[in-house]
Design a protein around this motif. Sequence first.
Motif, PDB file in Angstrom:
ATOM      1  N   PHE A 199       0.801   7.010 -14.258  1.00 17.55           N
ATOM      2  CA  PHE A 199      -0.253   6.128 -15.230  1.00 17.55           C
ATOM      3  C   PHE A 199      -1.148   6.733 -15.678  1.00 17.55           C
ATOM      4  O   PHE A 199      -1.777   6.142 -16.588  1.00 17.55           O
ATOM      5  CB  PHE A 199      -0.109   5.067 -14.301  1.00 17.55           C
ATOM      6  N   ASN A 200      -1.185   7.951 -15.515  1.00 25.02           N
ATOM      7  CA  ASN A 200      -2.009   8.738 -15.555  1.00 25.02           C
ATOM      8  C   ASN A 200      -4.046   8.283 -15.855  1.00 25.02           C
ATOM      9  O   ASN A 200      -4.501   7.708 -16.354  1.00 25.02           O
ATOM     10  CB  ASN A 200      -2.291   9.647 -16.973  1.00 25.02           C
ATOM     11  N   ALA A 201      -3.189   7.492 -14.538  1.00 28.86           N
ATOM     12  CA  ALA A 201      -4.879   6.371 -13.634  1.00 28.86           C
ATOM     13  C   ALA A 201      -6.017   7.380 -13.633  1.00 28.86           C
ATOM     14  O   ALA A 201      -5.878   8.624 -13.120  1.00 28.86           O
ATOM     15  CB  ALA A 201      -4.961   5.605 -13.314  1.00 28.86           C
ATOM     16  N   SER A 202      -7.799   7.306 -14.490  1.00 33.29           N
ATOM     17  CA  SER A 202      -8.601   7.582 -13.997  1.00 33.29           C
ATOM     18  C   SER A 202      -8.940   7.800 -12.341  1.00 33.29           C
ATOM     19  O   SER A 202      -8.303   7.248 -11.609  1.00 33.29           O
ATOM     20  CB  SER A 202      -9.920   6.997 -14.182  1.00 33.29           C
ATOM     21  N   PRO A 203      -9.314   8.677 -11.800  1.00 34.39           N
ATOM     22  CA  PRO A 203      -9.258   9.375 -10.342  1.00 34.39           C
ATOM     23  C   PRO A 203      -9.850   7.760  -9.772  1.00 34.39           C
ATOM     24  O   PRO A 203      -9.805   7.624  -8.713  1.00 34.39           O
ATOM     25  CB  PRO A 203     -10.370  10.091 -10.493  1.00 34.39           C
ATOM     26  N   GLU A 204     -11.213   7.078 -10.338  1.00 31.13           N
ATOM     27  CA  GLU A 204     -11.764   6.302  -9.739  1.00 31.13           C
ATOM     28  C   GLU A 204     -10.660   4.908  -9.773  1.00 31.13           C
ATOM     29  O   GLU A 204     -11.172   4.408  -8.423  1.00 31.13           O
ATOM     30  CB  GLU A 204     -12.713   5.428 -10.606  1.00 31.13           C
ATOM     31  N   ASP A 205     -10.233   4.434 -10.696  1.00 31.36           N
ATOM     32  CA  ASP A 205      -8.286   3.705 -10.133  1.00 31.36           C
ATOM     33  C   ASP A 205      -7.974   4.116  -9.083  1.00 31.36           C
ATOM     34  O   ASP A 205      -7.969   3.251  -9.032  1.00 31.36           O
ATOM     35  CB  ASP A 205      -8.132   3.599 -12.061  1.00 31.36           C
ATOM     36  N   VAL A 206      -7.199   5.180  -9.191  1.00 32.86           N
ATOM     37  CA  VAL A 206      -6.577   5.871  -8.120  1.00 32.86           C
ATOM     38  C   VAL A 206      -7.343   5.054  -6.871  1.00 32.86           C
ATOM     39  O   VAL A 206      -6.396   4.509  -6.125  1.00 32.86           O
ATOM     40  CB  VAL A 206      -6.051   7.055  -8.535  1.00 32.86           C
ATOM     41  N   ALA A 207      -8.531   5.746  -6.838  1.00 40.66           N
ATOM     42  CA  ALA A 207      -8.824   5.590  -5.072  1.00 40.66           C
ATOM     43  C   ALA A 207      -9.190   4.162  -5.092  1.00 40.66           C
ATOM     44  O   ALA A 207      -9.212   3.959  -3.871  1.00 40.66           O
ATOM     45  CB  ALA A 207     -10.682   5.927  -5.351  1.00 40.66           C
ATOM     46  N   ALA A 208      -9.444   3.606  -5.874  1.00 40.36           N
ATOM     47  CA  ALA A 208      -9.600   2.019  -6.000  1.00 40.36           C
ATOM     48  C   ALA A 208      -8.798   0.941  -5.542  1.00 40.36           C
ATOM     49  O   ALA A 208      -8.265   0.757  -4.066  1.00 40.36           O
ATOM     50  CB  ALA A 208     -10.258   0.706  -7.004  1.00 40.36           C
ATOM     51  N   LYS A 209      -7.572   2.524  -5.562  1.00 42.80           N
ATOM     52  CA  LYS A 209      -6.101   1.300  -5.593  1.00 42.80           C
ATOM     53  C   LYS A 209      -5.540   1.861  -4.084  1.00 42.80           C
ATOM     54  O   LYS A 209      -4.809   0.841  -3.079  1.00 42.80           O
ATOM     55  CB  LYS A 209      -5.101   1.535  -6.426  1.00 42.80           C
ATOM     56  N   LEU A 210      -6.271   3.280  -3.839  1.00 40.92           N
ATOM     57  CA  LEU A 210      -5.966   3.399  -2.551  1.00 40.92           C
ATOM     58  C   LEU A 210      -6.384   2.834  -1.365  1.00 40.92           C
ATOM     59  O   LEU A 210      -6.074   2.488  -0.487  1.00 40.92           O
ATOM     60  CB  LEU A 210      -5.290   5.038  -2.455  1.00 40.92           C
ATOM     61  N   GLU A 211      -7.860   2.244  -1.419  1.00 42.14           N
ATOM     62  CA  GLU A 211      -8.091   1.823  -0.839  1.00 42.14           C
ATOM     63  C   GLU A 211      -7.842   0.285  -0.694  1.00 42.14           C
ATOM     64  O   GLU A 211      -7.905  -0.541   0.139  1.00 42.14           O
ATOM     65  CB  GLU A 211      -9.783   1.512  -1.644  1.00 42.14           C
ATOM     66  N   VAL A 212      -7.614   0.015  -1.274  1.00 43.63           N
ATOM     67  CA  VAL A 212      -6.619  -2.238  -1.364  1.00 43.63           C
ATOM     68  C   VAL A 212      -5.542  -1.135  -0.966  1.00 43.63           C
ATOM     69  O   VAL A 212      -5.000  -2.487  -0.253  1.00 43.63           O
ATOM     70  CB  VAL A 212      -6.374  -2.355  -2.595  1.00 43.63           C
ATOM     71  N   LYS A 213      -4.544  -0.353  -0.781  1.00 45.97           N
ATOM     72  CA  LYS A 213      -3.668  -0.349  -0.296  1.00 45.97           C
ATOM     73  C   LYS A 213      -3.764  -0.466   1.311  1.00 45.97           C
ATOM     74  O   LYS A 213      -3.008  -0.644   2.210  1.00 45.97           O
ATOM     75  CB  LYS A 213      -2.525   1.021  -0.779  1.00 45.97           C
ATOM     76  N   LYS A 214      -4.339   0.353   1.194  1.00 44.58           N
ATOM     77  CA  LYS A 214      -5.206   1.059   3.119  1.00 44.58           C
ATOM     78  C   LYS A 214      -5.340  -0.608   3.931  1.00 44.58           C
ATOM     79  O   LYS A 214      -4.866  -0.739   4.767  1.00 44.58           O
ATOM     80  CB  LYS A 214      -6.903   1.103   3.448  1.00 44.58           C
ATOM     81  N   CYS A 215      -5.232  -1.632   3.243  1.00 42.36           N
ATOM     82  CA  CYS A 215      -6.068  -3.421   3.038  1.00 42.36           C
ATOM     83  C   CYS A 215      -4.288  -3.763   3.634  1.00 42.36           C
ATOM     84  O   CYS A 215      -4.496  -4.119   4.968  1.00 42.36           O
ATOM     85  CB  CYS A 215      -6.675  -4.050   2.721  1.00 42.36           C
ATOM     86  N   THR A 216      -3.359  -3.789   2.347  1.00 40.83           N
ATOM     87  CA  THR A 216      -1.753  -3.721   2.911  1.00 40.83           C
ATOM     88  C   THR A 216      -1.513  -3.028   3.798  1.00 40.83           C
ATOM     89  O   THR A 216      -0.340  -3.532   3.968  1.00 40.83           O
ATOM     90  CB  THR A 216      -1.724  -3.645   1.223  1.00 40.83           C
ATOM     91  N   ASP A 217      -1.919  -2.187   3.996  1.00 39.22           N
ATOM     92  CA  ASP A 217      -0.943  -0.688   4.788  1.00 39.22           C
ATOM     93  C   ASP A 217      -1.007  -1.257   6.415  1.00 39.22           C
ATOM     94  O   ASP A 217      -0.032  -0.976   7.560  1.00 39.22           O
ATOM     95  CB  ASP A 217      -0.981   0.192   4.939  1.00 39.22           C
ATOM     96  N   GLN A 218      -1.802  -2.908   6.574  1.00 31.96           N
ATOM     97  CA  GLN A 218      -2.712  -2.819   7.849  1.00 31.96           C
ATOM     98  C   GLN A 218      -1.327  -4.108   8.455  1.00 31.96           C
ATOM     99  O   GLN A 218      -1.288  -4.461   9.525  1.00 31.96           O
ATOM    100  CB  GLN A 218      -3.893  -2.968   7.978  1.00 31.96           C
ATOM    101  N   ILE A 219      -0.871  -4.853   7.142  1.00 27.15           N
ATOM    102  CA  ILE A 219       0.100  -5.706   7.553  1.00 27.15           C
ATOM    103  C   ILE A 219       1.673  -5.483   8.171  1.00 27.15           C
ATOM    104  O   ILE A 219       1.447  -4.660   7.679  1.00 27.15           O
ATOM    105  CB  ILE A 219       0.208  -6.718   6.618  1.00 27.15           C
ATOM    106  N   SER A 220       1.820  -6.657   8.956  1.00 28.86           N
ATOM    107  CA  SER A 220       3.510  -5.823   9.670  1.00 28.86           C
ATOM    108  C   SER A 220       4.446  -6.150   8.577  1.00 28.86           C
ATOM    109  O   SER A 220       4.456  -6.236   7.380  1.00 28.86           O
ATOM    110  CB  SER A 220       3.479  -6.701  10.789  1.00 28.86           C
ATOM    111  N   LEU A 221       5.600  -5.115   9.157  1.00 32.47           N
ATOM    112  CA  LEU A 221       6.638  -4.870   7.753  1.00 32.47           C
ATOM    113  C   LEU A 221       6.941  -6.039   7.797  1.00 32.47           C
ATOM    114  O   LEU A 221       7.448  -6.561   6.910  1.00 32.47           O
ATOM    115  CB  LEU A 221       7.131  -3.524   8.349  1.00 32.47           C
ATOM    116  N   GLU A 222       6.884  -6.622   8.527  1.00 32.25           N
ATOM    117  CA  GLU A 222       7.687  -8.464   8.909  1.00 32.25           C
ATOM    118  C   GLU A 222       6.802  -9.313   7.445  1.00 32.25           C
ATOM    119  O   GLU A 222       7.891 -10.041   7.291  1.00 32.25           O
ATOM    120  CB  GLU A 222       7.178  -8.823  10.344  1.00 32.25           C
ATOM    121  N   LYS A 223       5.712  -9.096   7.425  1.00 28.86           N
ATOM    122  CA  LYS A 223       4.810 -10.196   7.028  1.00 28.86           C
ATOM    123  C   LYS A 223       5.312  -9.260   5.386  1.00 28.86           C
ATOM    124  O   LYS A 223       4.659 -10.198   4.137  1.00 28.86           O
ATOM    125  CB  LYS A 223       3.818 -10.036   7.458  1.00 28.86           C
ATOM    126  N   ARG A 224       5.295  -7.997   5.141  1.00 27.12           N
ATOM    127  CA  ARG A 224       5.185  -7.434   3.652  1.00 27.12           C
ATOM    128  C   ARG A 224       6.829  -8.184   2.917  1.00 27.12           C
ATOM    129  O   ARG A 224       6.667  -8.307   2.102  1.00 27.12           O
ATOM    130  CB  ARG A 224       4.751  -6.182   3.709  1.00 27.12           C
TER     131      ARG A 224
END
Length: 90
Positions: free
Chosen positions: A49-74
């Motif tokens: 998507f050619n996103a800026s590094p800041e945008d990628v970092a922000a998305k990965l920060e949010v992903k860290k939160c969703t990675d804590q959700i169990s697979l059954e709940k995802r």
Amino acid sequence: MRLSVCLLLVTLALCCYQANAVVCPALLSEMLGFLFVDEPVFKLQLAKFNASPEDVAAKLEVKKCTDQISLEKRGPVEVALLKIVEKCKK
């Protein structure tokens, strides 16, 4: 973070409510990857998507939160996203 995920799902539902378009495969891959793939693989998915590094970092920060959700709940989130995509195809 939970509110932002809910708002995203509601926005997708409203945007696709009366649409007669096909969802971009790259977007669908990114949405599901956000829920299920590891961070290095997801970072590669975001690169197309050619996103800026800041945008990628922000998305990965949010992903860290969703990675804590169990697979059954995802699973229900995946089902909801796929239903939205199917609704957009009609």
